[in-house]
Each structure stands twice: as C-alpha cells, then as structure tokens.
Design an enzyme around this catalytic site. Sequence first.
Site, PDB file in Angstrom:
ATOM      1  N   TYR A  51       0.724  -1.200  -0.092  1.00 44.26           N
ATOM      2  CA  TYR A  51      -0.071  -0.015  -0.167  1.00 44.26           C
ATOM      3  C   TYR A  51       1.038   1.352  -0.002  1.00 44.26           C
ATOM      4  CZ  TYR A  51      -3.478  -3.540   1.790  1.00 44.26           C
ATOM      5  OH  TYR A  51      -4.412  -4.250   1.912  1.00 44.26           O
ATOM      6  N   GLY A 198     -13.719  -6.948   2.343  1.00 40.11           N
ATOM      7  CA  GLY A 198     -14.855  -6.974   1.247  1.00 40.11           C
ATOM      8  C   GLY A 198     -16.304  -7.080   1.901  1.00 40.11           C
ATOM      9  N   ALA A 201     -18.738  -5.136   0.532  1.00 36.89           N
ATOM     10  CA  ALA A 201     -19.098  -5.217  -1.009  1.00 36.89           C
ATOM     11  C   ALA A 201     -18.906  -3.643  -1.761  1.00 36.89           C
ATOM     12  CB  ALA A 201     -20.334  -5.876  -1.452  1.00 36.89           C
ATOM     13  N   LYS A 202     -17.818  -3.181  -1.497  1.00 36.30           N
ATOM     14  CA  LYS A 202     -17.543  -1.763  -1.969  1.00 36.30           C
ATOM     15  C   LYS A 202     -18.548  -0.843  -1.587  1.00 36.30           C
ATOM     16  CE  LYS A 202     -14.886  -3.790  -5.911  1.00 36.30           C
ATOM     17  NZ  LYS A 202     -14.754  -3.560  -7.424  1.00 36.30           N
ATOM     18  N   LEU A 204     -21.843  -1.275  -1.276  1.00 37.02           N
ATOM     19  CA  LEU A 204     -23.052  -1.477  -1.562  1.00 37.02           C
ATOM     20  C   LEU A 204     -24.033  -1.998  -0.794  1.00 37.02           C
ATOM     21  CD1 LEU A 204     -22.156  -3.494  -5.153  1.00 37.02           C
ATOM     22  CD2 LEU A 204     -22.816  -1.275  -4.925  1.00 37.02           C
ATOM     23  N   LEU A 205     -23.519  -2.686   0.468  1.00 41.28           N
ATOM     24  CA  LEU A 205     -24.313  -2.954   1.593  1.00 41.28           C
ATOM     25  C   LEU A 205     -24.168  -1.976   2.696  1.00 41.28           C
ATOM     26  CD1 LEU A 205     -23.019  -6.662   1.654  1.00 41.28           C
ATOM     27  CD2 LEU A 205     -24.970  -5.840   0.591  1.00 41.28           C
ATOM     28  N   LYS A 208     -24.389   2.570  -0.601  1.00 41.67           N
ATOM     29  CA  LYS A 208     -23.938   3.031  -1.829  1.00 41.67           C
ATOM     30  C   LYS A 208     -24.974   2.798  -2.994  1.00 41.67           C
ATOM     31  CE  LYS A 208     -19.954   2.983  -5.049  1.00 41.67           C
ATOM     32  NZ  LYS A 208     -18.515   2.541  -5.062  1.00 41.67           N
TER      33      LYS A 208
END
Length: 299
Positions: A51, A198, A201-202, A204-205, A208
């Site tokens: 990173y 994750g 989920a980016k 989405l959960l 977003k």
Amino acid sequence: MKYNQLGRSSLQVSQIAFGCMSLQSTQAQPVRVVREALDLGINFFDTADLYEQGKNEILLGRALGQKRQEVIIATKVGNQWNAEGTAWNWNPRKDYIITAIENSLKRLSTDYIDLYQLHGGTIDDPIDEVIEAFEQLKTHGKIRAYGISSIRPNVIREYVSRSNIDSVMMQYSLLDRRPEETCLDLLYQRQVSVITRGSLAKGLLAGKSAQSYLDHSTTVIQNVAATIQKIGSKNQITPALTACQYVLQKPVVASAVVGFRTNEQLRDCTNGNQVPALTTDDYAMLQNSVAPSQYTAHR
C-alpha cells in the site's frame, strides 16, 4: 467490543478490524480516525507493504504512537516493487520474505509484527519455502503468528494441510458467499480463523447506489440492500454494521476488516462499541435475499 482468538495463537482480535488501505498519506487527519478506533475498542489494524509503496505502514506506525503494545498489527508480504516504483512483481521466495520484514518493521516503528500474511499466492508457488520463512521468523520472535490472504480454495487447502497458519484473509460478504461452499467449514475444522475483507461489497451493503457486483445484477443488489436496511432499522443499527454482522455470524470468522476514511464511517460500523449478533430469523432473511455463489476457478 467482542474479541476473538485468532486461530490457535494467543492473539485476541476485535471483531471489527481497521483496514488501513483506506488511510492515505494525503488525508487530512488519519491519526484522529485511528485514535477514535482505539477508543471504540478496535485493537486490530491490517496493512501491507504494498500500500502506497510502504507509506501506509509508516502512517499506521505514526498514528499508533505509544499505543503499540495495546494493538494487534497485521501486515502482508509477497508483492515486490521494482526499483522505479512503477510496478510490482509477485515474489514468494524465502529470501525475499526474510528481507522484506525488516523494512516493514522499520516503517511500522516496531520490533515485531503480530500477524504476518502472504499477500496472495498460487498453487505453483514454492509453498514449503514460504512456510519455512514464516516459521523461521516466528522462531526468531519477529512475528507472533502468520497466515495467508487468499480466495483460492486449492491454495487454502495446501496451507491448511502443510503449515501452522492461524488465519486466512478472504473476501466474504452477503454478496460474495463463495467461502460458504467449502472453505469456511474446512478452516473451522482445522482451527484456522477467517479474517474477512470486502464485507461491505465496495459500500453496496452500506448505502452506496446499486451497481452490478460479481455475477449479481443491479436489481439483486437493490433487493439485498433493502433487506439489510429493513433488518438494520428494526434493530436500530446501520446497514454497514448489519452487513458486518452477517459474516461475523460464522464462528470461524474472527474479525471483519473494514476500511474507514472518516470518523462517521467508523461509528457506522461499531455502534459505539457494541456489535450484537443477528437473531436466527434475521440471519435467515439475509441468506434468503440472495442465492449463494460458488468458486469457478482455483478449486
């Protein structure tokens, strides 16, 4: 905050972990977010030498400061930057691992790493050589435990059968239920803990806007998000925390790694410092909201 034993090691990790890849060296106040995480009971911080070409390790070391003895630091190895810093190559050789840890120790301002992880891996790697490197580092007191970061069932099976790993970091969420097929049961039986990544989920959960994810359509994403919202509202917790609750419901999962850029995101995922378990009915409702998926490669 609940703490779980990591594999067969002596490490006790918070069930919500701080994914430090979200911290950027250009960020205004990364130290403030790390310090609030500590106040909320998070003691597990995950980074990697990859990173920002090691700058993330430096940032974490500075942010923790005198709190080093109170936390569990995990970092990763295996991706070697070229001399120009423009690309990296996969290097799981023993001599590289032994050298790379010295640089990580220096950047993190510590003389030991709690959990050292292979950052990926293939079935064609010199697996015995990797294991030998980790065991040597453990014997010399440079690391307290080791594991791998992998979603490949064939690689996971090899390390489980040939090494003393204490953890496997893998992508796992309500929208990516592939680990439920075989990996979770295998690891539970062998007393190897799972660290999830994750799990939102980016985002989405966690609220977003819906977009396709893996093999799930936007419609499926919307339906899953609505179910999470419904359960979260009933229990008076955020969608982000509800999504984390799903993966933490499995006893093999020791910690869910989440990336926090702001204090608000941190609070959304910790509920103060209480992360209650889902009820049986809520868990079943979440599972019924989306079909389980299976691995199609690296089986």
